[in-house]
Design a protein around this motif. Structure first.
Motif, PDB file in Angstrom:
ATOM      1  N   LEU A  59       0.796  -1.225   0.000  1.00 39.79           N
ATOM      2  CA  LEU A  59       0.000   0.000   0.000  1.00 39.79           C
ATOM      3  C   LEU A  59       0.828   1.273   0.000  1.00 39.79           C
ATOM      4  O   LEU A  59       0.307   2.340  -0.320  1.00 39.79           O
ATOM      5  N   ASP A  60       2.101   1.203   0.361  1.00 40.59           N
ATOM      6  CA  ASP A  60       2.931   2.400   0.382  1.00 40.59           C
ATOM      7  C   ASP A  60       3.824   2.491  -0.847  1.00 40.59           C
ATOM      8  O   ASP A  60       4.742   3.303  -0.895  1.00 40.59           O
ATOM      9  N   ARG A  61       3.547   1.677  -1.837  1.00 41.65           N
ATOM     10  CA  ARG A  61       4.322   1.710  -3.072  1.00 41.65           C
ATOM     11  C   ARG A  61       3.977   2.963  -3.873  1.00 41.65           C
ATOM     12  O   ARG A  61       2.877   3.508  -3.755  1.00 41.65           O
ATOM     13  N   PRO A  62       4.887   3.438  -4.726  1.00 43.28           N
ATOM     14  CA  PRO A  62       4.591   4.619  -5.551  1.00 43.28           C
ATOM     15  C   PRO A  62       3.338   4.448  -6.408  1.00 43.28           C
ATOM     16  O   PRO A  62       2.604   5.410  -6.642  1.00 43.28           O
ATOM     17  N   GLU A  63       3.068   3.215  -6.854  1.00 38.75           N
ATOM     18  CA  GLU A  63       1.904   2.979  -7.709  1.00 38.75           C
ATOM     19  C   GLU A  63       0.583   3.247  -6.995  1.00 38.75           C
ATOM     20  O   GLU A  63      -0.453   3.409  -7.645  1.00 38.75           O
ATOM     21  N   GLU A  64       0.598   3.262  -5.669  1.00 37.20           N
ATOM     22  CA  GLU A  64      -0.628   3.487  -4.904  1.00 37.20           C
ATOM     23  C   GLU A  64      -0.939   4.970  -4.700  1.00 37.20           C
ATOM     24  O   GLU A  64      -2.052   5.326  -4.312  1.00 37.20           O
ATOM     25  N   GLN A  65       0.039   5.820  -4.965  1.00 40.34           N
ATOM     26  CA  GLN A  65      -0.126   7.227  -4.617  1.00 40.34           C
ATOM     27  C   GLN A  65      -1.260   7.934  -5.366  1.00 40.34           C
ATOM     28  O   GLN A  65      -1.935   8.798  -4.780  1.00 40.34           O
ATOM     29  N   PRO A  66      -1.525   7.626  -6.634  1.00 40.18           N
ATOM     30  CA  PRO A  66      -2.679   8.272  -7.287  1.00 40.18           C
ATOM     31  C   PRO A  66      -3.999   7.990  -6.575  1.00 40.18           C
ATOM     32  O   PRO A  66      -4.843   8.880  -6.448  1.00 40.18           O
ATOM     33  N   ARG A  67      -4.172   6.755  -6.087  1.00 42.56           N
ATOM     34  CA  ARG A  67      -5.403   6.432  -5.357  1.00 42.56           C
ATOM     35  C   ARG A  67      -5.475   7.223  -4.057  1.00 42.56           C
ATOM     36  O   ARG A  67      -6.525   7.785  -3.704  1.00 42.56           O
ATOM     37  N   TYR A  68      -4.359   7.285  -3.343  1.00 41.03           N
ATOM     38  CA  TYR A  68      -4.336   8.061  -2.108  1.00 41.03           C
ATOM     39  C   TYR A  68      -4.599   9.542  -2.380  1.00 41.03           C
ATOM     40  O   TYR A  68      -5.235  10.223  -1.570  1.00 41.03           O
ATOM     41  N   SER A  69      -4.117  10.036  -3.500  1.00 45.38           N
ATOM     42  CA  SER A  69      -4.345  11.446  -3.826  1.00 45.38           C
ATOM     43  C   SER A  69      -5.830  11.743  -3.969  1.00 45.38           C
ATOM     44  O   SER A  69      -6.308  12.797  -3.545  1.00 45.38           O
ATOM     45  N   VAL A  70      -6.575  10.801  -4.556  1.00 45.31           N
ATOM     46  CA  VAL A  70      -8.020  10.986  -4.692  1.00 45.31           C
ATOM     47  C   VAL A  70      -8.699  10.939  -3.325  1.00 45.31           C
ATOM     48  O   VAL A  70      -9.556  11.765  -3.001  1.00 45.31           O
ATOM     49  N   LEU A  71      -8.312   9.963  -2.504  1.00 45.03           N
ATOM     50  CA  LEU A  71      -8.871   9.878  -1.159  1.00 45.03           C
ATOM     51  C   LEU A  71      -8.618  11.166  -0.374  1.00 45.03           C
ATOM     52  O   LEU A  71      -9.521  11.720   0.267  1.00 45.03           O
ATOM     53  N   VAL A  72      -7.386  11.652  -0.435  1.00 38.99           N
ATOM     54  CA  VAL A  72      -7.041  12.878   0.288  1.00 38.99           C
ATOM     55  C   VAL A  72      -7.826  14.066  -0.262  1.00 38.99           C
ATOM     56  O   VAL A  72      -8.309  14.913   0.496  1.00 38.99           O
ATOM     57  N   GLY A  73      -7.988  14.117  -1.591  1.00 40.67           N
ATOM     58  CA  GLY A  73      -8.742  15.212  -2.189  1.00 40.67           C
ATOM     59  C   GLY A  73     -10.180  15.257  -1.696  1.00 40.67           C
ATOM     60  O   GLY A  73     -10.703  16.339  -1.382  1.00 40.67           O
ATOM     61  N   TYR A  74     -10.815  14.104  -1.613  1.00 44.99           N
ATOM     62  CA  TYR A  74     -12.179  14.064  -1.092  1.00 44.99           C
ATOM     63  C   TYR A  74     -12.220  14.472   0.380  1.00 44.99           C
ATOM     64  O   TYR A  74     -13.129  15.194   0.816  1.00 44.99           O
ATOM     65  N   LEU A  75     -11.228  14.025   1.153  1.00 47.38           N
ATOM     66  CA  LEU A  75     -11.199  14.377   2.568  1.00 47.38           C
ATOM     67  C   LEU A  75     -10.927  15.869   2.765  1.00 47.38           C
ATOM     68  O   LEU A  75     -11.409  16.470   3.730  1.00 47.38           O
ATOM     69  N   GLU A  76     -10.181  16.466   1.865  1.00 46.98           N
ATOM     70  CA  GLU A  76      -9.993  17.912   1.934  1.00 46.98           C
ATOM     71  C   GLU A  76     -11.325  18.638   1.757  1.00 46.98           C
ATOM     72  O   GLU A  76     -11.540  19.710   2.336  1.00 46.98           O
ATOM     73  N   ALA A  77     -12.219  18.037   0.976  1.00 45.48           N
ATOM     74  CA  ALA A  77     -13.512  18.669   0.711  1.00 45.48           C
ATOM     75  C   ALA A  77     -14.509  18.453   1.838  1.00 45.48           C
ATOM     76  O   ALA A  77     -15.317  19.341   2.129  1.00 45.48           O
ATOM     77  N   VAL A  78     -14.486  17.285   2.491  1.00 40.41           N
ATOM     78  CA  VAL A  78     -15.529  16.970   3.483  1.00 40.41           C
ATOM     79  C   VAL A  78     -14.992  16.733   4.888  1.00 40.41           C
ATOM     80  O   VAL A  78     -15.777  16.528   5.821  1.00 40.41           O
ATOM     81  N   GLY A  79     -13.676  16.756   5.067  1.00 36.82           N
ATOM     82  CA  GLY A  79     -13.111  16.379   6.351  1.00 36.82           C
ATOM     83  C   GLY A  79     -12.778  17.514   7.296  1.00 36.82           C
ATOM     84  O   GLY A  79     -12.315  17.274   8.423  1.00 36.82           O
ATOM     85  N   ARG A  80     -13.017  18.735   6.884  1.00 34.30           N
ATOM     86  CA  ARG A  80     -12.687  19.869   7.758  1.00 34.30           C
ATOM     87  C   ARG A  80     -13.644  19.908   8.954  1.00 34.30           C
ATOM     88  O   ARG A  80     -14.850  19.796   8.785  1.00 34.30           O
ATOM     89  N   ALA A  81     -13.071  20.061  10.132  1.00 29.12           N
ATOM     90  CA  ALA A  81     -13.845  20.102  11.380  1.00 29.12           C
ATOM     91  C   ALA A  81     -14.718  18.862  11.544  1.00 29.12           C
ATOM     92  O   ALA A  81     -15.769  18.903  12.171  1.00 29.12           O
ATOM     93  N   ALA A  82     -14.274  17.738  10.983  1.00 30.12           N
ATOM     94  CA  ALA A  82     -15.060  16.506  11.002  1.00 30.12           C
ATOM     95  C   ALA A  82     -14.451  15.474  11.948  1.00 30.12           C
ATOM     96  O   ALA A  82     -13.241  15.462  12.192  1.00 30.12           O
TER      97      ALA A  82
END
Length: 225
Positions: A59-82
């Motif tokens: 899961l920490d391989r470079p190939e996984e980073q695009p998926r994590y980027s999407v997860l983080v992007g969604y959390l940036e949108a809905v995760g504030r003060a959550a």
């Protein structure tokens, strides 16, 4: 000759994938959850080096980073003060990537004691964060504003019941963030999620020649009705 052999092998694998997926979607073959025991997870997380055949240690391989980027992007949108609840948090990789998000609290639950130890070592002291060992299917965590199920659903024997539990844990208007590798029958699982929650967005991610998820992943954001 090597390239030809690889092409033939990939073509055959694709044909098997398409055939199996079609049978499951036509309800001619049942969808079955991936069979991993507690011992399997313990051994996977205990490995000190990454393995191209191990889901957890890759899961920490470079190939996984695009998926994590999407997860983080969604959390940036809905995760504030959550209040974020990460079911199947593994060794804390996602939590480490969202330190910049001003969430209220983060609780990570995983069935592997080894993974939780790794997560605690990875993050150190943090008064917003709690990692604990627990069964994601029955652990009654405090209500959350965002529930994350990253690469979890295809291990659950009764996903419908599990999603009902997630709904109970989500605050009204709370968000469910789900990631799953594309695999035969995954449409069955996505249909269950769409039935239980209202879909907001979906993103397909694929990295070339990924050793574990050659067809990439789908990441979806839902909201509790």
């Amino acid at each position: 000759m090597v390239d030809v052999a690889r092409h033939v092998s990939r073509t055959a694998a694709t044909a098997r994938y398409v055939a199996r997926d079609a049978l499951i979607q036509a309800h001619l073959r049942p969808y079955r959850a991936a069979q991993w025991t507690a011992s399997d997870w313990h051994n996977a997380h205990s490995r000190s080096t990454s393995s191209s055949t191990s889901r957890s240690t890759s899961l920490d391989r470079p190939e996984e980073q695009p998926r994590y980027s999407v997860l983080v992007g969604y959390l940036e949108a809905v995760g504030r003060a959550a209040r974020i609840l990460d079911l199947g948090c593994g060794s804390g990789l996602l939590r480490a990537k969202i330190a910049h998000i001003p969430f209220l609290s983060y609780t990570g639950i995983d069935g592997s004691a080894v993974a939780i130890q790794q997560a605690r070592r990875r993050l150190g002291g943090d008064n917003r964060t709690c990692f604990r060992v627990g069964d994601v299917r029955s652990d009654h965590a405090a209500p959350a504003d965002v529930v994350v199920c990253s690469e979890v659903l295809y291990y659950i024997e009764d996903p419908g019941r599990f999603l009902a539990q997630v709904e109970d844990q989500l605050a009204r208007g709370g968000h469910l963030l789900t990631s799953m590798s594309r695999h035969p029958g995954d449409a069955v699982l996505w249909h269950l999620v769409d039935e239980a929650f209202r879909r907001i967005d979906a993103t397909d991610v694929r990295t070339v020649n990924h050793p574990v998820a050659p067809r990439g992943w789908r990441v979806m954001l839902h909201v509790r009705r």
